[in-house]
Enzyme design. Structure first.
Site, PDB file in Angstrom:
ATOM      1  N   HIS A 183       0.819  -1.236   0.000  1.00 57.70           N
ATOM      2  CA  HIS A 183       0.000   0.000   0.000  1.00 57.70           C
ATOM      3  C   HIS A 183       0.841   1.268   0.000  1.00 57.70           C
ATOM      4  CE1 HIS A 183       0.947  -0.229   4.276  1.00 57.70           C
ATOM      5  NE2 HIS A 183       0.626   1.044   4.344  1.00 57.70           N
ATOM      6  N   GLY A 216       3.400   1.804  -1.916  1.00 58.54           N
ATOM      7  CA  GLY A 216       3.890   2.059  -3.270  1.00 58.54           C
ATOM      8  C   GLY A 216       2.887   2.879  -4.064  1.00 58.54           C
ATOM      9  N   MET A 217       3.309   3.326  -5.244  1.00 59.07           N
ATOM     10  CA  MET A 217       2.428   4.138  -6.085  1.00 59.07           C
ATOM     11  C   MET A 217       1.155   3.357  -6.453  1.00 59.07           C
ATOM     12  SD  MET A 217       3.209   5.741  -9.833  1.00 59.07           S
ATOM     13  CE  MET A 217       3.371   4.170 -10.670  1.00 59.07           C
ATOM     14  N   GLY A 231      -0.071   0.417  -5.061  1.00 57.99           N
ATOM     15  CA  GLY A 231      -0.825   0.005  -3.876  1.00 57.99           C
ATOM     16  C   GLY A 231      -1.614   1.173  -3.289  1.00 57.99           C
ATOM     17  N   LEU A 241      -0.592  -8.897  -9.499  1.00 58.64           N
ATOM     18  CA  LEU A 241      -0.176  -7.915 -10.505  1.00 58.64           C
ATOM     19  C   LEU A 241       1.154  -8.268 -11.119  1.00 58.64           C
ATOM     20  CD1 LEU A 241      -1.064  -4.427  -9.053  1.00 58.64           C
ATOM     21  CD2 LEU A 241      -2.147  -5.722 -10.860  1.00 58.64           C
ATOM     22  N   SER A 261       3.431  -7.467 -15.022  1.00 61.30           N
ATOM     23  CA  SER A 261       4.019  -6.315 -15.720  1.00 61.30           C
ATOM     24  C   SER A 261       4.130  -6.663 -17.198  1.00 61.30           C
ATOM     25  CB  SER A 261       5.408  -6.060 -15.152  1.00 61.30           C
ATOM     26  OG  SER A 261       6.167  -5.294 -16.047  1.00 61.30           O
ATOM     27  N   SER A 262       4.109  -5.626 -18.044  1.00 55.91           N
ATOM     28  CA  SER A 262       4.200  -5.890 -19.487  1.00 55.91           C
ATOM     29  C   SER A 262       5.560  -6.466 -19.893  1.00 55.91           C
ATOM     30  CB  SER A 262       3.926  -4.611 -20.277  1.00 55.91           C
ATOM     31  OG  SER A 262       4.839  -3.600 -19.913  1.00 55.91           O
ATOM     32  N   CYS A 263       6.553  -6.407 -18.991  1.00 53.70           N
ATOM     33  CA  CYS A 263       7.874  -6.959 -19.360  1.00 53.70           C
ATOM     34  C   CYS A 263       7.898  -8.485 -19.340  1.00 53.70           C
ATOM     35  CB  CYS A 263       8.974  -6.378 -18.490  1.00 53.70           C
ATOM     36  SG  CYS A 263       8.877  -6.934 -16.790  1.00 53.70           S
ATOM     37  N   TYR A 310      13.214  -9.588 -13.221  1.00 56.01           N
ATOM     38  CA  TYR A 310      11.887  -9.155 -12.763  1.00 56.01           C
ATOM     39  C   TYR A 310      10.806  -9.905 -13.547  1.00 56.01           C
ATOM     40  CZ  TYR A 310       8.135  -5.785 -11.730  1.00 56.01           C
ATOM     41  OH  TYR A 310       6.961  -5.179 -11.335  1.00 56.01           O
ATOM     42  N   LYS A 345       7.783 -12.388 -12.219  1.00 57.86           N
ATOM     43  CA  LYS A 345       6.373 -12.078 -12.474  1.00 57.86           C
ATOM     44  C   LYS A 345       5.683 -13.206 -13.243  1.00 57.86           C
ATOM     45  CE  LYS A 345       5.724  -8.206 -10.345  1.00 57.86           C
ATOM     46  NZ  LYS A 345       4.741  -8.161  -9.235  1.00 57.86           N
ATOM     47  N   THR A 347       0.630  -2.072 -18.032  1.00 57.45           N
ATOM     48  CA  THR A 347       1.686  -1.519 -18.868  1.00 57.45           C
ATOM     49  C   THR A 347       2.566  -0.586 -18.013  1.00 57.45           C
ATOM     50  OG1 THR A 347       2.051  -0.467 -21.001  1.00 57.45           O
ATOM     51  CG2 THR A 347       0.348   0.514 -19.615  1.00 57.45           C
ATOM     52  N   LEU A 382       3.639   2.302 -15.808  1.00 59.56           N
ATOM     53  CA  LEU A 382       2.753   3.113 -14.977  1.00 59.56           C
ATOM     54  C   LEU A 382       3.428   4.390 -14.509  1.00 59.56           C
ATOM     55  CD1 LEU A 382       1.588   0.095 -12.844  1.00 59.56           C
ATOM     56  CD2 LEU A 382       0.263   1.218 -14.652  1.00 59.56           C
ATOM     57  N   HIS A 389      11.622   4.922 -12.986  1.00 56.35           N
ATOM     58  CA  HIS A 389      11.267   4.717 -14.392  1.00 56.35           C
ATOM     59  C   HIS A 389      11.424   6.042 -15.136  1.00 56.35           C
ATOM     60  CE1 HIS A 389       9.223   1.151 -12.648  1.00 56.35           C
ATOM     61  NE2 HIS A 389       9.672   0.600 -13.757  1.00 56.35           N
TER      62      HIS A 389
END
Ligand code: GFB
Length: 317
Positions: free
Chosen positions: A15, A17-18, A20, A108, A110-112, A139, A143, A167, A169, A182
């Site tokens: 929570h 994090g951006m 969360g 969750l 990630s697109s990677c 990473y 995931k 994607t 964020l 990022h």
């Protein structure tokens, strides 16, 4: 049948994090009872702590937004942190959730996770069809394991657990540390600092030609609540905005929002990463969610938050 979140006890792992933080805000607006637990309460890398905390807390649902995250530089420099910590966090939470009989989990990714040279836009079934982008394979592998583990509990135990793949964020509460952030927060900070100092130049890593799709974290949170309520299925679901720009174009938009024209210098010693990763969010759209805001509006909102919390980012130290 739709899953009703009203009054339900939902643990947002991560929570602070951006993502969360955005999910917690959105769930509260939905009438859910949000459960938060910082690292001082439960260390998610520690299996015994996670099991004990989960057995005592027994949430109805979990949004698994806790992860070791970072930009292209941090991913390349700290492979153990990105692979080990993320594997531990997801394995600990999912097994403890199973033992505590948690009804709904939203994992969750990630697109990677997709192959470096996947067909664009990237559909969900591109997963595991080709080699990964080396700058973030650690990473990505963690995931991918998380998606598979979520599917495994569904298959072996009939758990109604799902995964979503966001994607790239951005948004309020992002990380502005230039070594681990990022690109979007990094360029916001660089333009802001150039404006304040009158430097006249902003350094952009790589060639400026890679394409990235960006989604505001509050739009992601809205899509995740939608999925929690409406989606039950084995397959992970892409969550993108469909808005794709080159890194050079992104720098130009940020220059405009910050209000500072600077000369762009491209640092070729820094990696470009994957050339393009536009996700195909057609499945999400077909279910009824397609509410991503325009990129420029999202950057205006993010810059306002940056200015409001400038001291927190250490930009005026
Ligand atoms: O956002 P970013 O670090 O990660 O970099 P990825 C995106 C692009 O922006 C790369 C360029 O081509 C960078 O070289 N870039 C230009 C910069 N200037 C900067 C700068 O000042 N800082 C940063 N960080 N980049 C991430 C993965 O890949 O994607 C994560 O590292 C995660 O694991 C995330 O999956 C979604 O988009 O390349």
């Amino acid at each position: 049948m739709a899953y009703d979140l009203t009054g339900n006890r939902v643990w947002v792992a991560g929570h602070r994090g951006m993502v969360g933080g955005a999910v917690a805000r959105r769930l509260a607006a939905e009438g859910a009872q949000v459960i938060e637990a910082g690292r001082e309460v439960v260390d998610l890398v520690d299996q015994a702590q996670v099991k004990a905390w989960m057995a005592a807390t027994r949430p109805d649902a979990i949004v698994l937004a806790a992860a070791k995250v970072g930009g292209i530089k941090a991913n390349s420099e700290f492979p153990v942190d990105f692979l080990y910590q993320n594997l531990m966090i997801e394995a600990n939470i999912l097994q403890a959730a199973h033992e505590a009989d948690v009804e709904r989990v939203l994992f969750l990714g990630s697109s990677c996770i997709y192959p470096k040279l996947a067909t664009q836009p990237i559909p969900e079934d591109a997963l595991l069809t080709g080699p990964l982008e080396p700058t973030n394979e650690w990473y990505a592998i963690a995931k991918i394991a998380g998606i598979k583990l979520t599917q495994a509990y569904r298959t072996q135990y009939g758990r109604d657990w799902i995964s979503a793949m966001p994607t790239n964020l951005y948004g309020p509460g992002d990380n502005y540390d230039l070594n681990s952030s990022h690109v979007l927060p990094a360029l916001l900070r660089k333009f802001h600092e150039a404006k304040v100092s009158g430097a006249g130049e902003v350094v952009v890593w790589g060639s400026g030609t890679p394409l990235r799709e960006f989604l505001h974290c509050d739009d992601l949170a809205d899509a995740l609540v939608f999925l929690l309520k409406e989606y039950s299925g084995y397959d992970h679901i892409n969550v993108g905005s469909g808005v794709e720009v080159t890194i050079r174009e992104l720098a130009e938009i940020i220059a405009e929002v910050v209000g500072y024209e600077a000369t762009l210098t491209f640092d070729a010693t820094k990696p470009d990463g994957t050339p393009r990763k536009l996700m195909d969010s057609g499945r999400l759209h077909a279910m009824g969610w397609n509410r991503a805001r325009p990129l420029r509006d999202g950057i205006v909102d993010t810059y306002a938050d940056f200015l409001a919390h400038e001291r927190r980012h250490g930009t005026d130290d």
